[in-house]
Each structure stands twice: as structure tokens, then as C-alpha cells.
Write an enzyme that holds these catalytic residues in place. Structure first.
Site, PDB file in Angstrom:
ATOM      1  N   GLU A 120       1.025  -0.946   0.064  1.00 37.08           N
ATOM      2  CA  GLU A 120       0.245   0.064   0.273  1.00 37.08           C
ATOM      3  C   GLU A 120       1.039   1.005   0.028  1.00 37.08           C
ATOM      4  O   GLU A 120       1.805   1.142   0.598  1.00 37.08           O
ATOM      5  CB  GLU A 120      -1.127   0.180   1.222  1.00 37.08           C
ATOM      6  CG  GLU A 120      -1.889   1.384   1.288  1.00 37.08           C
ATOM      7  CD  GLU A 120      -2.726   1.078   2.260  1.00 37.08           C
ATOM      8  OE1 GLU A 120      -2.911   0.258   3.206  1.00 37.08           O
ATOM      9  OE2 GLU A 120      -3.999   1.542   1.903  1.00 37.08           O
ATOM     10  N   GLY A 260       2.734   2.422  11.012  1.00 36.55           N
ATOM     11  CA  GLY A 260       1.988   1.701  12.484  1.00 36.55           C
ATOM     12  C   GLY A 260       2.284   0.274  11.659  1.00 36.55           C
ATOM     13  O   GLY A 260       2.532  -0.634  12.675  1.00 36.55           O
ATOM     14  N   MET A 262       0.264  -2.879   8.023  1.00 38.99           N
ATOM     15  CA  MET A 262      -0.423  -2.560   7.393  1.00 38.99           C
ATOM     16  C   MET A 262      -1.137  -4.031   7.249  1.00 38.99           C
ATOM     17  O   MET A 262      -0.961  -5.222   7.638  1.00 38.99           O
ATOM     18  CB  MET A 262       0.533  -2.982   6.267  1.00 38.99           C
ATOM     19  CG  MET A 262       0.195  -3.174   4.530  1.00 38.99           C
ATOM     20  SD  MET A 262      -1.010  -1.214   4.096  1.00 38.99           S
ATOM     21  CE  MET A 262      -2.845  -2.656   3.510  1.00 38.99           C
ATOM     22  N   ASN A 264      -1.994  -6.315   5.335  1.00 34.76           N
ATOM     23  CA  ASN A 264      -2.712  -7.322   4.642  1.00 34.76           C
ATOM     24  C   ASN A 264      -2.834  -8.122   4.235  1.00 34.76           C
ATOM     25  O   ASN A 264      -3.405  -8.641   5.781  1.00 34.76           O
ATOM     26  CB  ASN A 264      -1.123  -7.940   4.053  1.00 34.76           C
ATOM     27  CG  ASN A 264      -0.173  -6.759   4.177  1.00 34.76           C
ATOM     28  OD1 ASN A 264      -0.327  -5.699   3.389  1.00 34.76           O
ATOM     29  ND2 ASN A 264       0.477  -6.928   4.925  1.00 34.76           N
ATOM     30  N   HIS A 296      -6.883  -1.666  14.946  1.00 33.52           N
ATOM     31  CA  HIS A 296      -7.147  -1.341  13.670  1.00 33.52           C
ATOM     32  C   HIS A 296      -7.540  -2.278  12.769  1.00 33.52           C
ATOM     33  O   HIS A 296      -7.721  -2.714  11.401  1.00 33.52           O
ATOM     34  CB  HIS A 296      -5.974  -0.614  13.574  1.00 33.52           C
ATOM     35  CG  HIS A 296      -6.439   0.578  12.282  1.00 33.52           C
ATOM     36  ND1 HIS A 296      -7.413   1.502  12.035  1.00 33.52           N
ATOM     37  CD2 HIS A 296      -5.839   0.762  11.309  1.00 33.52           C
ATOM     38  CE1 HIS A 296      -6.707   2.545  11.270  1.00 33.52           C
ATOM     39  NE2 HIS A 296      -6.090   1.604  10.341  1.00 33.52           N
ATOM     40  N   GLU A 297      -5.337  -2.977  12.510  1.00 36.09           N
ATOM     41  CA  GLU A 297      -5.865  -4.158  11.381  1.00 36.09           C
ATOM     42  C   GLU A 297      -6.388  -5.300  11.165  1.00 36.09           C
ATOM     43  O   GLU A 297      -7.109  -5.268  10.131  1.00 36.09           O
ATOM     44  CB  GLU A 297      -4.040  -4.035  11.226  1.00 36.09           C
ATOM     45  CG  GLU A 297      -3.475  -3.227  11.780  1.00 36.09           C
ATOM     46  CD  GLU A 297      -2.675  -1.942  10.643  1.00 36.09           C
ATOM     47  OE1 GLU A 297      -3.690  -2.083   9.262  1.00 36.09           O
ATOM     48  OE2 GLU A 297      -3.001  -1.240  10.934  1.00 36.09           O
ATOM     49  N   HIS A 300      -9.753  -4.222   9.936  1.00 34.91           N
ATOM     50  CA  HIS A 300      -9.615  -3.489   8.217  1.00 34.91           C
ATOM     51  C   HIS A 300      -9.671  -5.404   7.360  1.00 34.91           C
ATOM     52  O   HIS A 300     -10.069  -4.635   6.393  1.00 34.91           O
ATOM     53  CB  HIS A 300      -8.244  -3.958   7.432  1.00 34.91           C
ATOM     54  CG  HIS A 300      -7.725  -1.707   7.666  1.00 34.91           C
ATOM     55  ND1 HIS A 300      -8.696  -1.165   6.981  1.00 34.91           N
ATOM     56  CD2 HIS A 300      -6.563  -0.771   8.289  1.00 34.91           C
ATOM     57  CE1 HIS A 300      -8.478   0.398   7.266  1.00 34.91           C
ATOM     58  NE2 HIS A 300      -6.588  -0.121   8.104  1.00 34.91           N
ATOM     59  N   GLU A 319     -10.557   3.961   5.793  1.00 37.33           N
ATOM     60  CA  GLU A 319      -8.987   4.316   7.022  1.00 37.33           C
ATOM     61  C   GLU A 319     -10.947   5.475   7.933  1.00 37.33           C
ATOM     62  O   GLU A 319      -9.972   5.094   9.331  1.00 37.33           O
ATOM     63  CB  GLU A 319      -8.201   5.038   6.378  1.00 37.33           C
ATOM     64  CG  GLU A 319      -7.100   4.292   5.660  1.00 37.33           C
ATOM     65  CD  GLU A 319      -6.713   3.083   6.552  1.00 37.33           C
ATOM     66  OE1 GLU A 319      -6.582   2.800   7.521  1.00 37.33           O
ATOM     67  OE2 GLU A 319      -6.372   2.014   6.172  1.00 37.33           O
TER      68      GLU A 319
HETATM   69  N1  TRP Z   1      -3.301   0.965   5.883  1.00 35.76           N
HETATM   70  C1  TRP Z   1      -2.087   1.438   6.233  1.00 35.76           C
HETATM   71  C2  TRP Z   1      -3.166   1.007   8.546  1.00 35.76           C
HETATM   72  O1  TRP Z   1      -3.480   2.289   8.104  1.00 35.76           O
HETATM   73  C3  TRP Z   1      -1.331   1.854   6.175  1.00 35.76           C
HETATM   74  C4  TRP Z   1       0.238   1.805   5.831  1.00 35.76           C
HETATM   75  C5  TRP Z   1       1.004   1.377   6.258  1.00 35.76           C
HETATM   76  C6  TRP Z   1       0.740   2.378   4.783  1.00 35.76           C
HETATM   77  N2  TRP Z   1       1.923   1.024   5.577  1.00 35.76           N
HETATM   78  C7  TRP Z   1       1.992   2.131   4.704  1.00 35.76           C
HETATM   79  C8  TRP Z   1       0.153   3.257   3.944  1.00 35.76           C
HETATM   80  C9  TRP Z   1       2.672   3.092   3.831  1.00 35.76           C
HETATM   81  C10 TRP Z   1       1.091   3.940   2.831  1.00 35.76           C
HETATM   82  C11 TRP Z   1       2.055   3.126   2.512  1.00 35.76           C
HETATM   83  O2  TRP Z   1      -3.574   0.072   9.070  1.00 35.76           O
HETATM   84 ZN    ZN Z   2      -5.651   1.636   8.643  1.00 34.15          ZN
END
Ligand code: TRP
Ligand code: ZN
Length: 868
Positions: A120, A260, A262, A264, A296-297, A300, A319
Site C-alpha cells: 500500500e 504503524g 499494514m 495485508n 485497527h488492522e 480492516h 481508514e
Molecule cells: N493501511 C495502513 C493502515 O492504516 C497504512 C499503511 C501502512 C501505509 N503502511 C503504509 C500507507 C505504507 C502507505 C504506505 O493500517
Molecule cells: Zn488503516
């Protein structure tokens, strides 16, 4: 830069010419030359025999169509155009990439000894040529090949379907993810780890394996993350009715990470800061941060993964909503009031500042050069406030109906912010047409409120006027739909029922016009009005409160947030008064009654200690800076210091008594214990300014049995410039110098040192063996805290702080533009300062602007700032 980077506009959205329904990836991992083979099933959607794929920093090895070598393609900057294609075909692309030299930490890179990915927003295009856009959803499989002894764990999304040994000590694992997903949710990790395993049984009885991967030796720091994950899974079932949908959920903690964490699919990658914790290494704030980010993750998985975004302009769809969900999770598990207070501090401080800066944008931006620049407080935190306003307008029950309808309509697809609002509107029957302006309008609205009591009619008139000042990218502003939550109180503290035209009305007023007057009837006495309760909208409130009214609300308001807010408005009055006194050579003024009001809160043992700690904490220098133009950093610093000193002196006995009473023998991590520590350490921060402060702080450091108390002692020593500071800092670094994550706390104290030569200290600290500009956490702790949280030194009149920022930004522009682009924010706000500082700040921006290889990230921000 050969050509200026081009902006993309939301209005130009076009659906893709082709889609990819399936992709099978093979990674042959090598530090400097990893070969990626991508076999995709491609289908034409629009009349076009040419396919344009995204790709950056790739070495193209081969292209095949339906198994045959294909030479009808053209490689250009950032893309691969393949032509003369049939309607449906299998595309095979081989690329070579260099993970070891990837310091930008986007795409495939090495973090310590492990390979990991960050895709991302647009990182997948650094792995292979692809339709790297969130509205192309494919079923992914990935085969990962690497040396078996160095990389025993080979991970990717979904379920493990095959594994085996290969020649030369290598092995492979194949993963299959059954849920179609956009490329930004792809992940791969290869390395050697310790694994914490547990399981979770979903409410429908399915068993899910939970695995947390940490660096070898860190197993004793993974427990809290696991507990938080299990709590998240349970909470999402109970509050939102949402269950997990794969048989395995993996989390990997890495030391090199730009953000913070991600989300995935099935394989979250986390900044180790948001996984690793034990009582020796982590503060209570760290524990709460881990709970929030794990939540949070996890959340998602439904809001982001099952329903994703049509295009990146819609980022707040996932978000804002997911931040709202994680805030609710933390509030349901802990103190709702304290969570609300901390979230509101972020909005009123840095988010309002961003909305007034050259980078101001709506929660759904209209124009983007570098998408990474839009993972902002506005999209995330203001985005969450917008969801929260809908929750306030609809109520929990209707809001949940809206969520249900949203999933019925959009599960498995890529959606827009409009789709979300439509689901909320259709499920509730509440008209949100005007409310949608919050998505397209930037800037912070001001709500001017005047109250007038009419003794003879027994009526109370509330005049409300809204206005949003122009922002750099959007001059015309329209009225917004603002939910204004209010309460009226009688002098004895009882609630006066709200009646309009003889009928009872609810607490939330729907402000939709520029000017509106509400007449409340049957108001038997002049009321005290509590306004914008729970911070019901992200606006600036202007109301001419007397000290007496605010002190009244601090005692009588019916919810904790309103009581805290009254205390903050009261402090703000005296901060503003004293800044102006100082500037005009008048003496410091502070009312005894106000100090008594704070004493009353401290002595009230019916209040939660965590809440009392919040009432006793002064607004930060950055939030205060937002109240002035031009900002006088030195005056603000001095006034905040004087107010702290005055409260410390006047409440000295009570602070000392609370400090003694709140001591806890054993350490435990639960909300009650955390609250007591928070209040006790707040008392310490005041006591540190008094006569025996040095002894007290020194003693706490020596006897602390947890990191929260250790750090409280160190930061009190730092802020109050105590004699023991040097000794404590040395002792701490001797103990932890090898542990980057713990040393980040120490780096942050160096960065925020209030001593006159703080910049020299920061430069010296950069030579510490544990410091590295290549590591984003280290950089943010030392450099970020100097730029953001050391206003007096960063804004030194000689420009030394700005010059330093310029040097660092120049270096990070080459190695990690994403981190550089976050660090630059304080420089963009030069317009807020006096003439002399403006010139110096602008000079640094101009130097950057003239750089030849200025990354898109910085280009976008620097040009916007210089246009202002
Ligand atoms: N989607 C991630 C979150 O909010 C955000 C994120 C993690 C991100 N790593 C990144 C966005 C690198 C841009 C680039 O939980
Ligand atoms: Zn997020």
C-alpha cells in the site's frame, strides 16, 4: 527531475480497460537479484487491444502471452504497454528486483535479516508490472523460494497449500488466498523468527490459528499483541457481528517500517513498536497503542479488505471507518472518556493545524501527486469524526443497520465514500444529502454561539453561526450539516429539559444553515449551557464563557468529556491572556478560584484517576500555537511553564498527597492500574518543578519496577531541566543501548530537550551506535521529535533548526522519501510565524525545490507551500 510530476484528479476516474482475475506469483529470493514470475489471467473489459501496466524500478526479463514470447510491448517511465492482445489471455512476466538496496521500504525490501513487503498504496508496482489499482481484484497464489537455513519461514497471504525442499539448500512454500483482492493487500515475508501461537474459535464455531512472528529472543514481548488480537476478534463479533474468514491469521513484527502497520489479507506486517511489549520495555501508552493498532488492522479485514476502495481518493472509506472502529474498541475495553479526550486532542491540535496548512485537503481529496502524502490526520482522524457524526445522527441501532446494508451491497467489491453514505441513508431513512459535504469540503468550520436568557418569557435563545475560512486549494465554502450536542443546567446542577415550541427536543441540534436561532421555552432560570458535548463535530467553538460558568461545568456537567472540556477552555483563557500580557510587558495573572477548581478535581475521589490526569494536563505547545497568528513560540513556552509552576505551587500539598497515595506495590497492566500510574506521574511532573523535585524524580527512577514509571521520571527530569537528568539518561542508555525500540524513548527525550544547545545534543546523538537515519523509528524519535515537539529550539531565531531540517530532508529524499515527506510538515507552516522566521523557513523549502532529484513526495508539499 526531468519533468515535473503530474497530478491525478478524482474527477478523472475511469474504470480499468482490463481486469485480472487470477495471478500466480513465484519469488526466487536473493538479496540483490530476486526474480519474480507473475502469471496472470487477463480479460478485456473495454474495447482495447493494448494493456498498460504499472511498474517502477523493475528490470524486465521476459514477456509471454499464452505461453509464447511476446515482443509487442514498450517500456516507458513507470509503465509497460503491451499491444495487439486478444480478448482473454494468460500473461507471464518475469522481472528482477533488488530488495537489499531498497531503502524506501516500499515493495520488497529487507528489514534486518528478513525479507518483507509493503504494497500500500502503490508498492506492488515495484515487484512486477501489474494493474496496480485497488479496483482490480484477483485471486492470488504465491510460491516463495529461499535458502532454508537462513529463511526457515516463508509466508504469504491465505492458506499454505504446498511446501518442499529444493537443490542447494533452498526450499519453497506455496500459499493460496481464496479471497479476491487488490494488489496493495499482497504480502510476503521470509525469515527466521520466534512464533507465538494461539487459536480463536469464532462465534459460528470455526477454529482460527493465530501466529505472531517476532525476531528471535523476543517471544516474551509478544503476549499483549496476542491478547489484543483475541479481544479484537471477539469485539468485532459482538459489536459489529463480523467474523474472521480464513483459517489462519498471521502478524509479523519488523523493525524497518514506514508507518504503524499494514492490514495485508491474513498476513499483517507490523512496525515492531506496535507488537513488542513487556513491563520492562514498554510504557502504558505503548500497551494501549498496541491494542489500538492490532485492533485497527484486524478491523480492516472487513472495512478495507472484504470491501475495498474503488480508487485512492476514497481512502477514507476504509481508514476513517476503521479508525472509528478502533476508537470504539478501545473505548469499550477501557475508559470511554479518556479515549475521547485523547482523540479530540489530536483533532484540535495537529489535525486543525493540517487543515489550516498548505496541505489542507478534504477527507476525500480531489487532487493527488503522491498518494503516500494522503495518509494524513485529515483522512484518518477527521475521517473518523465524520463517521462518528453519522453515528451520532443515526444512533447505534441505525448505524449498525447501515453497516449491514453496506456489506450486503458491497462485499467482495471496491466501493466509494458515496456508497457508504448511501447505505447509511437508505438503512436509516435519515437524509444525508447535505451531510456529504463533509467529504468534499476542507478546512475547519467555526461555530459562533451566543446565548441569551429572557427572564420575563422564561426562554433561552441560542444563536448559532457557522463559517469555514478559505483553504489554499478551496476558496469557496458552503454551510455544513453539523450535529451540535448541548445540555442546559440550572444553578443547582440539575438538567433543564430542552423544549422548543412547547415540545421536548433531543440534545443534538441539526445545524444546517449559516445562521440559526433556537428558542428554548420553559427555562425557569438563567441556564449554564454545555456546548459541543462529546465534541459532536470537528469544529472550533466560540462562546463567551465566564470563569464561573466553566468552573460550574467542571463540577456539574453530566459527562466526563464535558467536564474536561470546560477545564481546557478555562486554561485556554488564561493562556491567551498571559501570552498577551507577556507580549505587552504586563505581569502574569492567574485566578485563585480557577486553581481551586483544579484542586477540587484532584481531591474528588469519585473520579477515575485516569480522567483526573487528563484534567490536570495542560494543552501542548502545538495546540496552543494554533490559537495565534503569528505564533510567538517563546511566549507560549514561557506562559505554559508559568501556568504549570503556578498550579504546582498552589496545589503542592494535594499533589504530594496524591503522589503518595497512588503508589502501587506490584505492577499490573489493567485500566485501573494504568489510570493510577497516569495520575501519579502527572503529579510527579508538577512536583518536579518544586523545591525537592530533583530528589523525588531521582528516587522514582531508582525504585521504578516498570517502564512507565521509569519514563515518567526521565521526562519530568527532562522537562524541568533537573540536575539528575544527565545521570538518568546515562544509566538508561547503558542499560538499553542495544535495543533500538527502547532507545527510541531516549532519543525522543534528546530531541525534546529544552536546554539552549538542544540542536548540538541532537547532532551528537545522531552518532550514537543505535541511531540510524535508515530506520524510520529512530529518525522519527530523534529528528521528528526535535522538529515537532521542541518548538523553542527548532524555531531558534538564527534559523539553525531550519537549516538542520533542510540537511536531513535532503538526505532522506534519496533514501526514504516517504519518511522525508512526513518530517517536512513543520516547515510547510512558515506562514504562521513572524517575518524573520518565514524568510528562513522558506529558504530551506526553496533549496529543496531546486534539487534535481527531488522525489514526488517532497515535490508535492514543497510546491504547495511555496505557492501559499
Ligand atoms: N493501511 C495502513 C493502515 O492504516 C497504512 C499503511 C501502512 C501505509 N503502511 C503504509 C500507507 C505504507 C502507505 C504506505 O493500517
Ligand atoms: Zn488503516
Amino acid at each position: 527531475m526531468s519533468q515535473n510530476p503530474q497530478a491525478k484528479y478524482r474527477k478523472d476516474y475511469q474504470s480499468p480497460s482490463h481486469t485480472i482475475t487470477q495471478i500466480d506469483l513465484t519469488f526466487d529470493l536473493h538479496d540483490k537479484n530476486t526474480v519474480v514470475t507473475a502469471i496472470s489471467k487477463v480479460k478485456q473489459l473495454k474495447e482495447s487491444t493494448t494493456l498498460d501496466l504499472d511498474g517502477e524500478q523493475l528490470k524486465l526479463l521476459s514477456v509471454k502471452v499464452d505461453g509464447k514470447e511476446w515482443d509487442k510491448f514498450e517500456e516507458a517511465e513507470g509503465k509497460l504497454s503491451i499491444s495487439e492482445l486478444p480478448e482473454e489471455f494468460e500473461l507471464q512476466i518475469e522481472t528482477e528486483i533488488n530488495p537489499e538496496d531498497n531503502t524506501a521500504l516500499e515493495g520488497l525490501y529487507k528489514s534486518g535479516g528478513a525479507y518483507c513487503t509493503q504494497c500500500e498504496a502503490e508498492g506492488f508496482r515495484r515487484i512486477t508490472y501489474y494493474l496496480d489499482r485497488p479496483d482490480v481484484l484477483a485471486v492470488f497464489s504465491s510460491t516463495v523460494i529461499a535458502d532454508k537455513s537462513e529463511y526457515p519461514f516463508l509466508l504469504s497471504n491465505g492458506n499454505r497449500v504446498d511446501e518442499g525442499d529444493l537443490d542447494n539448500g533452498r526450499h519453497f512454500v506455496k500459499w493460496q488466498d481464496p479471497h479476491p483482492k487488490p494488489a496493495y493487500l499482497f504480502a510476503l515475508v521470509a525469515g527466521d523468527f520466534d512464533v507465538l501461537k494461539d487459536k480463536y474459535v469464532t462465534k459460528s464455531g470455526r477454529e482460527v490459528a493465530l501466529e505472531i512472528f517476532v525476531d528471535k529472543g523476543n517471544l516474551n514481548r509478544a503476549n499483549h499483541a496476542m491478547v489484543s488480537l483475541i479481544n479484537s476478534m471477539k469485539w468485532d463479533e459482538e459489536r459489529f457481528g463480523l467474523e474472521y474468514d480464513l483459517d489462519i491469521y498471521m502478524i509479523v513484527a519488523v523493525d524497518f517500517f514506514n508507518m504503524g502497520a499494514m492490514e495485508n489479507k491474513g498476513l499483517n506486517v507490523f512496525n515492531s513498536k506496535f507488537v513488542l511489549a513487556n513491563e520492562e520495555t514498554a510504557t502504558d501508552t505503548d500497551y494501549l497503542g498496541i491494542e489500538a493498532v492490532i485492533g485497527h488492522e484486524y478491523f480492516h479485514n472487513w472495512t478495507g479488505n472484504r470491501v475495498t476502495c474503488r480508487d485512492w481518493f476514497q481512502l477514507s472509506l476504509k481508514e476513517g471507518l476503521t479508525v472509528f472502529r478502533d476508537q470504539e474498541f478501545s473505548s469499550d475495553l477501557g475508559s470511554r472518556a479518556v479515549n475521547r479526550i485523547n482523540n479530540v486532542r489530536i483533532i484540535r491540535g495537529p489535525q486543525f493545524a493540517e487543515d489550516a496548512s498548505p496541505m489542507s485537503h478534504p477527507i476525500r481529496p480531489d487532487k493527488v501527486i503522491e498518494m503516500n502524502n494522503f495518509y494524513t490526520l485529515t483522512v484518518y482522524e477527521k475521517g473518523s469524526e465524520v463517521i462518528r457524526m453519522m453515528h451520532t445522527l443515526l444512533g447505534e441501532e441505525n448505524f449498525q443497520k447501515g453497516m449491514k446494508l453496506y456489506f450486503e451491497r458491497h462485499d467482495g467489491t471496491a466501493a466509494t465514500c458515496d456508497d457508504f453514505v448511501a447505505a447509511m441513508q437508505d438503512a436509516s431513512g435519515i437524509d444525508l444529502t447535505l451531510f456529504k459535504r463533509w467529504y468534499s469540503q476542507s478546512g475547519t468550520p467555526t461555530l459562533k454561539v451566543v446565548g441569551e436568557y429572557n427572564e420575563s418569557d422564561k426562554t433561552f435563545a441560542l444563536k448559532v453561526e457557522q463559517a469555514t475560512p478559505p483553504t489554499q486549494e478551496q476558496v469557496e465554502k458552503l454551510p455544513l450539516h453539523i450535529p451540535l450536542d448541548i445540555e442546559l443546567y440550572a444553578a443547582d446542577g440539575t438538567i433543564i429539559e430542552l423544549q422548543c415550541n412547547g415540545e421536548k427536543v433531543g440534545n443534538v441540534l441539526d445545524i444546517k444553515e449559516e445562521n440559526k436561532t433556537y428558542i428554548f421555552v420553559n427555562v425557569s432560570e438563567k441556564p449554564v449551557v454545555s456546548l459541543l458535548r462529546e465534541f459532536s463535530a470537528p469544529v472550533k467553538l466560540e462562546y463567551d464563557y465566564s470563569d464561573q460558568e466553566l468552573m460550574f461545568l467542571m463540577v456539574h456537567a453530566q459527562n466526563d468529556f464535558a467536564r474536561w472540556d470546560a477545564s481546557q477552555i478555562l486554561l485556554a483563557k488564561y493562556i491567551k491572556l498571559n501570552v498577551s500580557n507577556l507580549q505587552s510587558g504586563k505581569p502574569f495573572e492567574f485566578s485563585d478560584d480557577v486553581q481551586d477548581a483544579f484542586r477540587g478535581v484532584l481531591l474528588n475521589d469519585k473520579l477515575e484517576p485516569a480522567f483526573v490526569a487528563e484534567v490536570l494536563s495542560l494543552p501542548g505547545a502545538n495546540e496552543v500555537a494554533g490559537w495565534f497568528k503569528p505564533v510567538d513560540v517563546d511566549a507560549i513556552d514561557s506562559v505554559l511553564h508559568n501556568i504549570k509552576q503556578a498550579i504546582a505551587q498552589s496545589l503542592a500539598d494535594e499533589l504530594a498527597a496524591s503522589y503518595a497515595v497512588l503508589a502501587q506495590k506490584d505492577y499490573s497492566i489493567n485500566h485501573d492500574a494504568i489510570g493510577k500510574r497516569a495520575l501519579r506521574n502527572r503529579c510527579l511532573s508538577y512536583l518536579a518543578c518544586l523545591e525537592h523535585g530533583n530528589e523525588l524524580v531521582h528516587a522514582q527512577y531508582k525504585t521504578a519496577n516498570n517502564m512507565t514509571d521509569t519514563m515518567a521520571a526521565m521526562s519530568s527530569a527532562n522537562q524541568a531541566k533537573l540536575a539528575c537528568r544527565g545521570e538518568l539518561m546515562e544509566d538508561f542508555s547503558a542499560k538499553w543501548e542495544k535495543d533500538g525500540l527502547v532507545m527510541d524513548k531516549w532519543f525522543a527525550l534528546q530531541g525534546t530537550s529544552p536546554v539552549d544547545n538542544a540542536l548540538d545534543l541532537v547532532r551528537e546523538t545522531m552518532a550514537h551506535p543505535t541511531f540510524s537515519l535508515k530506520n524510520p523509528n529512530r529518525t522519527r524519535s530523534l529528528i521528528g521529535s526535535f522538529l515537532n515537539n521542541n518548538p523553542v529550539n527548532f524555531h531558534a531565531k538564527d534559523g539553525s533548526g531550519y537549516l538542520f531540517a533542510g540537511e536531513i530532508l535532503k538526505e532522506l529524499n534519496d533514501s526514504n522519501p516517504q519518511v522525508a515527506s512526513r518530517l517536512i510538515d513543520p516547515l510547510l507552516k512558515f506562514k504562521n510565524y513572524d517575518e524573520q522566521r518565514q524568510v528562513l523557513m522558506k529558504a530551506e523549502l526553496e533549496k529543496l525545490a531546486s534539487m534535481e532529484n527531488l522525489a514526488k513526495d517532497l515535490y508535492e508539499k514543497v510546491t504547495k507551500a511555496l505557492e501559499s
